[in-house]
Design an enzyme around this catalytic site. Structure first.
Site, PDB file in Angstrom:
ATOM      1  N   THR A 175       0.821  -1.201   0.000  1.00 24.64           N
ATOM      2  CA  THR A 175       0.000   0.000   0.000  1.00 24.64           C
ATOM      3  C   THR A 175       0.850   1.243   0.000  1.00 24.64           C
ATOM      4  OG1 THR A 175      -0.170   0.811   2.261  1.00 24.64           O
ATOM      5  CG2 THR A 175      -1.279  -1.230   1.805  1.00 24.64           C
ATOM      6  N   GLY A 176       0.189   2.374  -0.100  1.00 24.76           N
ATOM      7  CA  GLY A 176       0.875   3.639   0.030  1.00 24.76           C
ATOM      8  C   GLY A 176       0.810   4.151   1.456  1.00 24.76           C
ATOM      9  N   ASP A 177       0.284   3.335   2.377  1.00 25.64           N
ATOM     10  CA  ASP A 177       0.188   3.750   3.771  1.00 25.64           C
ATOM     11  C   ASP A 177       0.567   2.564   4.656  1.00 25.64           C
ATOM     12  OD1 ASP A 177      -0.672   4.953   6.251  1.00 25.64           O
ATOM     13  OD2 ASP A 177      -1.895   6.301   5.062  1.00 25.64           O
ATOM     14  N   ASP A 178       0.232   2.615   5.943  1.00 22.02           N
ATOM     15  CA  ASP A 178       0.577   1.510   6.827  1.00 22.02           C
ATOM     16  C   ASP A 178      -0.066   0.217   6.317  1.00 22.02           C
ATOM     17  OD1 ASP A 178       1.705   3.494   8.385  1.00 22.02           O
ATOM     18  OD2 ASP A 178      -0.038   3.664   9.696  1.00 22.02           O
ATOM     19  N   SER A 209       5.842  -1.046   2.524  1.00 23.81           N
ATOM     20  CA  SER A 209       5.110   0.216   2.598  1.00 23.81           C
ATOM     21  C   SER A 209       6.088   1.342   2.863  1.00 23.81           C
ATOM     22  CB  SER A 209       4.111   0.143   3.755  1.00 23.81           C
ATOM     23  OG  SER A 209       3.792   1.448   4.201  1.00 23.81           O
TER      24      SER A 209
END
Ligand code: NAG
Ligand code: NAG
Length: 372
Positions: A175-178, A209
């Site tokens: 993902t682009g986050d946690d 990530s």
């Protein structure tokens, strides 16, 4: 279930794979969240959906779930997603259902967010997380629902969010986050809402990530406890294990165990910090100081780590019973930095490089012994 208490790869539109969890494991989610077979089975294809990756199937998903909700079948209903790429906008799950992705089934979020519903902020957040006011609805959302299972034969959900008393296992997330973030509300709104995230198991997770692998917080105002994360593989990640909170949050983080973690190319292996994240507005209570107690991190092996770790407690509320056991984090050349700690007590056994002096390195630290 409470939406957003656990965020799975909050930056939507990235793959989240669910291999069939019943087939493999010694211990499985079924021990935590009972698996159920539904006698009533419907297929998304029966509702006019087309799995060609182009047709927008939001309406078929809504119709199918409306049918599950309103033609209540004893024992609930399984919504079967056949092989194919099923493009859709966001939709809400309902109680007593299983979303079952067959082998080769992909539920894909439409990139066209012009018609993406805006919904009220969560009561525990008071406002949208990124912006004041409303927020974009989660891709697959559940609000006050129970008895919901998402499983299948290694299907893919392209973008997803979720809740409390949860088990996530055998997942590959990018993902682009946690990768997985456990939260429970934001400052005064989260304190007033008062709903903890508790009893969460995360197992056999692999991913990368730019942010964190396993994250708790920083919005933990309702409290977070009884968390177990094990058998985690992280690569190309910002923070491997990141436990974070802030003054104004109130609440607590306690009884957290993270174990059997492999890391490769991670900026900072372990970070536990009491000064992370912003506030919803200026009405937060500066005296609402969170507590962090009983965090065990054991059997961690990391290579190519830029900084081993840091633990930075809150001066008026030092973090207590922090246990690091058998944690080896090796650096890559000159950029490598050792541990930094402040306002923390606990123990460190078998930690290399040796951590800060704040953590005792003797086995007399009862709560941390036997952690091997
Ligand atoms: C599940 O899918 C992923 C990616 O699509 C693949 O790498 C993995 O081998 C698959 N696992 C099984 C058991 O089919
Ligand atoms: C701590 O959490 C684990 C789940 O990770 C649970 O099994 C255990 O009972 C909890 N311990 C206490 C004292 O609540």
């Amino acid at each position: 279930m409470v939406p957003f208490q656990v965020w799975i790869g909050v930056a939507a539109l990235f793959p989240l794979l669910f291999p069939c969890s019943l087939a493999v494991s010694e211990v499985s989610c079924a021990d935590v969240v009972p698996m159920k077979w539904r006698r009533d089975v419907i297929s998304i294809a029966d509702f006019g959906a087309v799995g060609d990756g182009k047709t927008l199937n939001t309406w078929p998903f809504k119709k199918a779930i409306y049918r599950i909700q309103h033609m209540r079948k004893r024992g609930g209903t399984m919504l079967y997603i056949p092989p194919g790429v099923w493009l859709t906008g966001s939709f809400s799950l309902t109680s007593h259902m299983t979303l079952f992705l067959g082998r080769g089934a992909i539920i894909k979020a439409t990139q066209d967010t012009t018609n993406w519903p805006l919904v009220d902020p969560l009561p525990s957040y008071g406002r949208g997380r990124e912006l004041p006011g409303k927020r974009y609805m989660s891709f697959i959302q559940g609000d006050s629902i129970t008895d919901v299972i998402i499983t299948g034969e290694n299907g893919t959900i392209d973008g997803q969010d979720s809740s409390s008393n949860v088990c996530i296992e055998d997942a590959h997330i990018s993902t682009g986050d946690d990768l997985v973030a456990i939260k429970s509300g934001w400052d005064e709104y989260g304190i007033a809402y008062g709903r903890p995230s508790s009893g969460i198991t995360i197992r056999r997770l692999t991913g990368s990530s730019p942010f964190s692998g396993i994250a708790i917080g920083s919005e933990t105002s309702g409290g977070v406890d009884n968390i177990l994360a094990e058998n985690i593989n992280l690569y190309d990640t910002g923070f491997g294990i990141h436990i974070k909170t802030n003054v104004g949050r109130g609440g607590y983080i306690r009884n957290v165990t993270v174990m059997n973690v492999n890391m490769n190319k991670v900026r900072q292996g372990i970070r536990i910090a009491g000064d992370v994240g912003d506030h919803p507005d200026e009405y937060f209570n500066r005296y609402a100081v969170p507590t962090v107690d009983g965090v065990t991190i054991k059997n961690v092996w990391g290579l190519d780590i830029q900084q081993a770790g840091s633990i930075q407690g809150i001066r008026s509320s030092p973090f207590t019973r922090i246990c690091l056991s058998n944690v080896k984090l090796w650096g890559a050349g000159a950029r490598y930095e050792s541990w930094r700690c402040m306002d923390v007590t606990g123990a460190a056994l078998g930690v290399q490089p040796g951590p800060c002096s704040e953590l005792a390195n003797t086995v007399s630290a009862g709560f941390c012994s036997g952690a091997f």
